[in-house]
Design a protein around this motif. Structure first.
Motif, PDB file in Angstrom:
ATOM      1  N   LEU A  85       0.829  -1.216   0.000  1.00  0.00           N
ATOM      2  CA  LEU A  85       0.000   0.000   0.000  1.00  0.00           C
ATOM      3  C   LEU A  85       0.860   1.262   0.000  1.00  0.00           C
ATOM      4  N   ASP A  86       2.005   1.195   0.703  1.00  0.00           N
ATOM      5  CA  ASP A  86       2.831   2.412   0.754  1.00  0.00           C
ATOM      6  C   ASP A  86       3.396   2.749  -0.627  1.00  0.00           C
ATOM      7  N   ALA A  87       3.577   1.721  -1.474  1.00  0.00           N
ATOM      8  CA  ALA A  87       4.057   1.996  -2.834  1.00  0.00           C
ATOM      9  C   ALA A  87       2.980   2.768  -3.608  1.00  0.00           C
ATOM     10  N   VAL A  88       1.722   2.412  -3.391  1.00  0.00           N
ATOM     11  CA  VAL A  88       0.617   3.057  -4.107  1.00  0.00           C
ATOM     12  C   VAL A  88       0.476   4.517  -3.666  1.00  0.00           C
ATOM     13  N   PHE A  89       0.718   4.785  -2.371  1.00  0.00           N
ATOM     14  CA  PHE A  89       0.511   6.145  -1.855  1.00  0.00           C
ATOM     15  C   PHE A  89       1.799   6.964  -1.780  1.00  0.00           C
ATOM     16  N   GLY A  90       2.949   6.311  -2.032  1.00  0.00           N
ATOM     17  CA  GLY A  90       4.215   7.055  -1.956  1.00  0.00           C
ATOM     18  C   GLY A  90       4.790   7.097  -0.555  1.00  0.00           C
ATOM     19  N   GLY A  91       4.523   6.060   0.243  1.00  0.00           N
ATOM     20  CA  GLY A  91       5.149   5.988   1.576  1.00  0.00           C
ATOM     21  C   GLY A  91       4.123   5.945   2.691  1.00  0.00           C
ATOM     22  N   GLY A 112       8.342   3.109   4.344  1.00  0.00           N
ATOM     23  CA  GLY A 112       8.770   4.367   3.749  1.00  0.00           C
ATOM     24  C   GLY A 112       9.250   4.209   2.321  1.00  0.00           C
ATOM     25  N   ARG A 113       9.200   5.328   1.600  1.00  0.00           N
ATOM     26  CA  ARG A 113       9.609   5.343   0.189  1.00  0.00           C
ATOM     27  C   ARG A 113      10.610   6.464  -0.037  1.00  0.00           C
ATOM     28  N   PHE A 114      11.373   6.786   1.001  1.00  0.00           N
ATOM     29  CA  PHE A 114      12.345   7.869   0.867  1.00  0.00           C
ATOM     30  C   PHE A 114      13.636   7.252   0.349  1.00  0.00           C
ATOM     31  N   HIS A 115      13.702   7.089  -0.988  1.00  0.00           N
ATOM     32  CA  HIS A 115      14.858   6.432  -1.598  1.00  0.00           C
ATOM     33  C   HIS A 115      15.335   7.307  -2.748  1.00  0.00           C
ATOM     34  N   PHE A 172      14.747  16.497   1.357  1.00  0.00           N
ATOM     35  CA  PHE A 172      14.813  17.249   2.620  1.00  0.00           C
ATOM     36  C   PHE A 172      14.335  16.388   3.778  1.00  0.00           C
ATOM     37  N   CYS A 173      15.041  16.499   4.908  1.00  0.00           N
ATOM     38  CA  CYS A 173      14.543  15.889   6.139  1.00  0.00           C
ATOM     39  C   CYS A 173      14.894  16.822   7.296  1.00  0.00           C
ATOM     40  N   GLY A 174      13.870  17.351   7.926  1.00  0.00           N
ATOM     41  CA  GLY A 174      14.065  18.314   9.014  1.00  0.00           C
ATOM     42  C   GLY A 174      12.722  18.926   9.353  1.00  0.00           C
ATOM     43  N   PRO A 175      12.736  20.015  10.123  1.00  0.00           N
ATOM     44  CA  PRO A 175      11.466  20.597  10.547  1.00  0.00           C
ATOM     45  C   PRO A 175      10.612  21.093   9.368  1.00  0.00           C
ATOM     46  N   ALA A 176       9.308  20.846   9.461  1.00  0.00           N
ATOM     47  CA  ALA A 176       8.401  21.215   8.356  1.00  0.00           C
ATOM     48  C   ALA A 176       8.415  22.719   8.064  1.00  0.00           C
ATOM     49  N   PRO A 177       8.454  23.607   9.069  1.00  0.00           N
ATOM     50  CA  PRO A 177       8.450  25.041   8.739  1.00  0.00           C
ATOM     51  C   PRO A 177       9.701  25.436   7.937  1.00  0.00           C
ATOM     52  N   MET A 178      10.843  24.815   8.266  1.00  0.00           N
ATOM     53  CA  MET A 178      12.077  25.124   7.525  1.00  0.00           C
ATOM     54  C   MET A 178      11.928  24.679   6.068  1.00  0.00           C
ATOM     55  N   PHE A 194      10.472  14.726   0.508  1.00  0.00           N
ATOM     56  CA  PHE A 194      10.817  14.921   1.919  1.00  0.00           C
ATOM     57  C   PHE A 194      10.247  13.809   2.773  1.00  0.00           C
ATOM     58  N   GLU A 195      10.873  13.665   3.934  1.00  0.00           N
ATOM     59  CA  GLU A 195      10.432  12.670   4.911  1.00  0.00           C
ATOM     60  C   GLU A 195       9.813  13.435   6.067  1.00  0.00           C
ATOM     61  N   ARG A 196       8.576  13.045   6.436  1.00  0.00           N
ATOM     62  CA  ARG A 196       7.968  13.660   7.624  1.00  0.00           C
ATOM     63  C   ARG A 196       8.363  12.837   8.834  1.00  0.00           C
TER      64      ARG A 196
END
Ligand SMILES: Cc1cc2nc3c(=O)[nH]c(=O)nc-3n(C[C@H](O)[C@H](O)[C@H](O)COP(=O)(O)OP(=O)(O)OC[C@H]3O[C@@H](n4cnc5c(N)ncnc54)[C@H](O)[C@@H]3O)c2cc1C
Length: 422
Positions: free
Chosen positions: A57-63, A291-294, A390-396, A416-418
């Motif tokens: 399912l994560d492949a279908v939704f992108g993570g 996850g799909r952060f590749h 990107f991986c870090g705070p969302a506001p940044m 980005f990774e949340r």
């Protein structure tokens, strides 16, 4: 995209069409009210399926993080549809409740509706909405329980839809559809609650490094290892008292033979306790990888931006770069000072080993605030030709992307990774 479209087709269009086919001939507001109930119930069932961490399912939704994001906003649509379904009255002609079971189905739905409203609101609002001087955050444990109870509410609503006296034929396609949703949602809920028994793998803690900015924990599998790739994350918990609740962490190193590493920043109760309590020899249980952060789909020129503990996926990626890799990659690692940098030796070793990989350490104590202009100035290529990771705070992240666009320097793509699910 395909996941969201499927969700709309199956969760909204399908029940609306089936409600029209079953009750379109009935007077007044009958069919729209039935459609609203069918949409709310179908989306609830689908949301339980989304939350069940089903393979593929994560492949279908992108993570998985994307799935949780969709899941959260679908909750709001469910709440709206259920509210309208409950509030808009339809004619009772010919619908007198004839059996004790259908009366019970009505009463169960009334209680379940209250539960639904309360639980979805708890789930949705991470913090008490902006009130002066109130910063209380709904504890994660309470939030998790609100989710568990939503499964129970769904089962109550499945009972309601099965036994309530409906103004359409029990053999209508709508009834068949709602029964399928009831079965799928219930099965997904049970899987999400108990499936971990099959998915978890045992590990032993073999090293603990209490770095200034993170607790770095190395694990070796006891038996079968989880299936992780650099950039994946996993849910992990430990045998020590106070560390038994699973938390998600990105795997910051994937070693041959199944060894993995987590680098954990003490940001709250659990992660701070972990730093005090964890010891070599402890047992860990790991579920993943998700996850799909590749970055492999990132093209020939890539910019990786890590802020603070957001370095973890990039650490695992950098370890796996090979001297012959064709990509040109710049990793910008934002920290306050050198002491805050996690595993700098590994990043520097990767930069020495791989000609296409450059490390730029941005230290805000000496280099000032990191912004879009600084990002562009660190690159040996046009950012418009590159993908941004990107991986870090969302506001940044949001600020950087907005400023890059405003300066006419939007990257070719942004990934980005949340570090947050709710
Ligand atoms: C995909 C992903 C990857 C992550 N990778 C890393 C990493 O590599 N290193 C790192 O230091 N941190 C990482 N995090 C963040 C880490 O999961 C949280 O900092 C940690 O769970 C906070 O727990 P706490 O009880 O100490 O803090 P709290 O202050 O209790 O929680 C802070 C926030 O963390 C989230 N959270 C808390 N408990 C849980 C839980 N059991 N399950 C899910 N979320 C929870 C909630 O959003 C909460 O608001 C990642 C998060 C996600 C979603």
């Amino acid at each position: 995209m395909i996941g969201k479209v499927s969700l709309f087709v199956l969760g909204v269009l399908m029940p609306v069409m089936l409600a029209y086919a079953a009750a379109g001939h009935l007077p007044g507001k009958t069919w729209p009210v039935i459609a609203l109930g069918a949409v709310a119930f179908t989306l609830m069932g689908m949301n339980l399926v989304l939350a069940a961490r089903l393979p593929g399912l994560d492949a279908v939704f992108g993570g998985l993080d994307q799935i949780y994001w969709v899941h959260k906003w679908t909750g709001m649509i469910i709440l709206t549809a259920a509210f309208l379904h409950q509030q808009i009255k339809i004619s009772n002609d010919g619908l007198e409740v004839t059996a004790a079971l259908s009366q019970l189905a009505v009463e169960v739905a009334e209680v379940a509706f209250i539960g639904l409203v309360v639980l979805i609101l708890i789930s949705f609002f991470k913090r008490v909405p902006k009130m002066p001087k109130i910063t209380w955050e709904i504890p994660y444990g309470l939030w998790r329980w609100s989710h568990r109870l939503l499964g129970v509410v769904f089962i109550a609503l499945a009972f309601h839809q099965s036994f309530v006296k409906a103004p359409f034929d029990g053999n209508a396609l709508l009834s068949v559809w709602l029964n399928i949703v009831a079965l799928a949602g219930t099965a997904a809920f049970l899987w999400s609650q108990f499936g971990f028994l099959l998915r978890r793998r045992s590990y032993r803690v073999v090293a603990v490094d209490k770095h200034a900015a993170a607790t770095i924990v190395d694990l070796e599998p006891v038996g079968r290892a989880v299936n992780v790739r650099p950039g994946s994350f996993a849910f992990v918990h430990f045998s020590s008292k106070g560390l038994r609740e699973p938390h998600p962490f990105t795997v910051s190193q994937v070693r041959p033979g199944g060894g993995i590493q987590f680098s954990i920043r003490g940001l709250g109760d659990y992660t701070r306790r972990l730093r005090d309590v964890i010891a070599v020899g402890d047992t860990a249980r790991v579920e993943g990888g998700y996850g799909r952060f590749h970055h492999h789909r990132g093209g020939a020129k890539q910019v990786w931006v890590a802020a603070g503990i957001g370095i973890t996926p990039f650490l695992a990626w950098a370890d796996h770069l090979k001297p012959g890799d064709a990509e040109q990659i710049v990793l910008i690692y934002c920290v306050r000072n050198e002491a805050e940098g996690v595993a700098l030796d590994r990043l520097r070793a990767a930069a020495d080993r791989v000609p296409g990989f450059t490390l730029k350490l941005h230290m805000s104590d000496t280099d000032g605030r990191f912004d879009a202009a600084k990002l562009v100035s660190y690159l040996p290529f046009e950012i418009g030709q590159a993908s941004l990771w990107f991986c870090g705070p969302a506001p940044m992240r949001d600020g950087l992307i907005k400023d890059l666009k405003a300066a006419g320097k939007a990257p070719r793509s942004v990934h980005f990774e949340r570090f947050e699910f709710r």
